[in-house]
Motif scaffolding. Sequence first.
Motif, short mmCIF file in Angstrom:
data_model
loop_
_atom_site.label_atom_id
_atom_site.label_comp_id
_atom_site.label_asym_id
_atom_site.label_seq_id
_atom_site.Cartn_x
_atom_site.Cartn_y
_atom_site.Cartn_z
N GLY B 244 0.81 -1.22 0.00
CA GLY B 244 0.00 0.00 0.00
C GLY B 244 0.83 1.26 0.00
O GLY B 244 0.40 2.31 0.49
N ILE B 245 2.05 1.18 -0.54
CA ILE B 245 2.89 2.38 -0.61
C ILE B 245 3.08 2.79 -2.08
O ILE B 245 2.48 2.19 -2.98
N THR B 246 3.91 3.77 -2.31
CA THR B 246 4.05 4.34 -3.66
C THR B 246 5.30 3.80 -4.35
O THR B 246 6.37 3.76 -3.74
N THR B 247 5.17 3.43 -5.60
CA THR B 247 6.35 3.08 -6.40
C THR B 247 6.46 4.06 -7.56
O THR B 247 5.47 4.38 -8.21
N ILE B 248 7.66 4.54 -7.78
CA ILE B 248 7.92 5.50 -8.86
C ILE B 248 8.67 4.73 -9.95
O ILE B 248 9.76 4.21 -9.70
N GLN B 249 8.06 4.63 -11.10
CA GLN B 249 8.60 3.78 -12.16
C GLN B 249 9.22 4.63 -13.28
O GLN B 249 8.52 5.40 -13.95
N ILE B 250 10.52 4.43 -13.48
CA ILE B 250 11.26 5.16 -14.52
C ILE B 250 11.47 4.21 -15.70
O ILE B 250 11.68 3.00 -15.50
N ASP B 251 11.45 4.74 -16.90
CA ASP B 251 11.70 3.92 -18.09
C ASP B 251 13.16 3.44 -18.10
O ASP B 251 14.08 4.27 -18.07
N PRO B 252 13.39 2.12 -18.14
CA PRO B 252 14.79 1.63 -18.12
C PRO B 252 15.62 2.19 -19.28
O PRO B 252 16.80 2.47 -19.12
N PHE B 253 14.97 2.38 -20.45
CA PHE B 253 15.72 2.90 -21.60
C PHE B 253 16.13 4.35 -21.38
O PHE B 253 17.19 4.78 -21.82
N GLU B 254 15.26 5.10 -20.70
CA GLU B 254 15.61 6.50 -20.42
C GLU B 254 16.69 6.58 -19.34
O GLU B 254 17.57 7.42 -19.39
N TRP B 255 16.61 5.67 -18.37
CA TRP B 255 17.63 5.69 -17.30
C TRP B 255 19.03 5.46 -17.87
O TRP B 255 20.00 6.12 -17.48
N VAL B 256 19.12 4.54 -18.83
CA VAL B 256 20.43 4.23 -19.41
C VAL B 256 21.01 5.46 -20.09
O VAL B 256 22.21 5.71 -20.02
N LEU B 257 20.15 6.25 -20.72
CA LEU B 257 20.63 7.46 -21.40
C LEU B 257 20.84 8.61 -20.42
O LEU B 257 21.70 9.45 -20.63
N ALA B 258 20.06 8.62 -19.37
CA ALA B 258 20.14 9.74 -18.42
C ALA B 258 19.95 9.19 -17.00
O ALA B 258 18.88 9.33 -16.41
N PRO B 259 21.00 8.58 -16.44
CA PRO B 259 20.84 7.99 -15.09
C PRO B 259 20.48 9.00 -14.01
O PRO B 259 19.95 8.63 -12.97
N ILE B 260 20.69 10.29 -14.32
CA ILE B 260 20.32 11.34 -13.36
C ILE B 260 18.83 11.28 -13.02
O ILE B 260 18.40 11.72 -11.95
N LEU B 261 18.02 10.72 -13.92
CA LEU B 261 16.57 10.63 -13.69
C LEU B 261 16.24 9.97 -12.35
O LEU B 261 15.30 10.35 -11.66
N GLN B 262 17.02 8.96 -12.01
CA GLN B 262 16.78 8.23 -10.76
C GLN B 262 16.97 9.17 -9.55
O GLN B 262 16.17 9.17 -8.61
N LEU B 263 18.03 9.96 -9.62
CA LEU B 263 18.33 10.86 -8.50
C LEU B 263 17.34 12.02 -8.45
O LEU B 263 16.96 12.49 -7.38
N GLU B 264 16.90 12.45 -9.62
CA GLU B 264 15.87 13.50 -9.66
C GLU B 264 14.56 13.00 -9.06
O GLU B 264 13.89 13.72 -8.31
N ALA B 265 14.22 11.76 -9.40
CA ALA B 265 12.97 11.19 -8.86
C ALA B 265 13.06 11.05 -7.34
O ALA B 265 12.11 11.36 -6.63
#
Lengths: 78, 575
Positions: B244-265
């Motif tokens: 019952g908690i929140t999961t934030i799902q990032i596109d794996p293909f986008e992460w590979v190109l811009a791993p900063i997305l994970q830290l931004e999220a």
Amino acid sequence: MISPELKQVILKQLNLDDFDIKDETTAPEVPGWDSLNHINIILAIEEHFKVKFKSYELLRLKCVGDLQKLLDSKLTKQ
Amino acid sequence: MEKFNIEEANTLWKRWKLNAEKYPDKEAVVHWLAGENPFRWTYKNLIETAEKFSLILKKHGIKKGEVCAIIIRHNKFLYPLYFSIIRLGALPAILAYPNPRLHPDKFRQGLEGMSQRSGLDYVLTEKELDPLIRPLIDKQGSTIKNIFFPLDWDLDSEFDSALNDKIEKAADEIKFEDEAFLQHSSGTTGLQKPVVLSHKALLYHVKYLGERLGMNQQDKVVSWLPLYHDLGLIAAFHIPLAYGITTIQIDPFEWVLAPILQLEAVTKEKATMTYMPNFAYNVLAEKIDEEDLEGIDLSSLRAVVNCAEPIRHESHVKFIERFKKYNLNPLSLAGMYAMAETTLAVTVTDIGKPIKEVKTDRDELAQGRVKLAEGNSSIRICVSSGRLIEACDARIVDDNRKGLPDGIVGEVAVKSVSMFDGYRNYPEKTAEVVENGWYFTGDYGFKYEDEFFIIGRKKDIIIVAGKNIYPEDIEDAVNQVEGVIPGRVIAFGEEDPEMGTEFISVIAETKAGTEEEKNNLRLAILKAGMSIDVGIHKVYLVPPRWLIKSSSGKPSRRTNKERLIGNKDPQVWSR
């Protein structure tokens, strides 16, 4: 058109002597240009041309031609 | 900390419904999109949309127990679609969307092999894959009955309440022990092993792993892991949504190109947990420009869990060094040992405490003994994967599957309340690895002061960036290359310290003599790897009869790798 200098940086990073890289070439078509290596290729280009790409700029690239255009825009601003 | 009460709702659908009743407006899934506002599913919306999907699926004839493969890229509708299949009592199986470099025939062959093994009944995918997949339906002996494109369905068409009530009644009758979903344990194309997991296995896992990780209602998980990967599917999707908690799902293909997305999220959503394979620690620590990190704040993270490939001491050091000034708590780093066959985790380190590391004598360790390094020993730092989670057991065994004392290296055998019931339609494979309720993992490790350390593999599987790759797949592809002597190829993994993972190397026998012939052959071998979506990093070419055979008559991977590495043999050409 892809500049010989950009092509050389990419080929060197991929450890290839030659490969036909055109504007419309995409990464999956080039041997060795996989998702892990992509980061290293971008870093090699940044280092060679003394430019910095933003992550969001890289996300928009679809083919090597787009990469060349992005690089050209950075070099023009310098 | 709240206790997770299984009896309250003992199937996944009942659990999700309960969460929607308890926390209707709480965010269930934040679907992350680079440079755009994320799409936010509340528990209520997610359930309502899943109901709409299940009505359409029901009208298409999908029944309880049937397997529905989902081959869809990062899309907000994937989550309710997955829910809807489980609501019907059918089994979803998320498969990887084909990478453009994968040859269409190889993709088809892989899917066909998987369909026969897993008994796939339906494929739910994107229209673009229609020409690729449809021929499989008509093929003799195919199990696939139909292909659907759920992203094109009109979810706003009239809601059939009577049918919905009927589906809900049937969902109520789904039992705790019933099969819930299917995940594929590892492998590239034809060798994937289908693992079916029950509601019971998953919910017990949510309870016991959740308790060990200290999960609470304020937790938020950030993940870029693909949902066809067990770590992504269980740790970052099933567990948060059952809890019952929140999961934030990032596109794996986008992460590979811009791993900063994970830290931004993490920064924007104030996420508390994230899971990733070891290589990602290197990527985040070393491949992001300092100026991209402006505004990053990792203070909310309480658990950064390393899993899915061997944990490397150097990777953790680099990660902490780079991000401590961005408020990373070094004690948030954790290690976990997991596998699809036990739903996920077997052991995990204590969150908020330093991870135990043992400085061993490398030579002694190579002989199977754990001896602490002394003055002039060559040191190997082994990183703990932690203690057993509740209702799990593990022991270290020898080649005859007899128990070994602490401090001796052997194969890890595990037992769990969340254990799989065997590989689907693959009794011979199950019999190979399961005996008296113990699953023999093929991983090498040792137990030391009540903690487990995983240091290698009995099997020759190569793990690149958390993805398991069978050398047989690569060898089969390279064997087809003109100029390579058929059957005289081996593939293996070599340590890649820069990326914190392994890279793939190939040794092939050839009669090629000139430099030009060898370079052309290397290129052909790299392309053969590309055709099965495998990146071959290094090619060694050797003359005929160079490779040493094992007792089975096939070239031995281990012996030939050892012969090659560190020895300068003038007969070996490499690049």
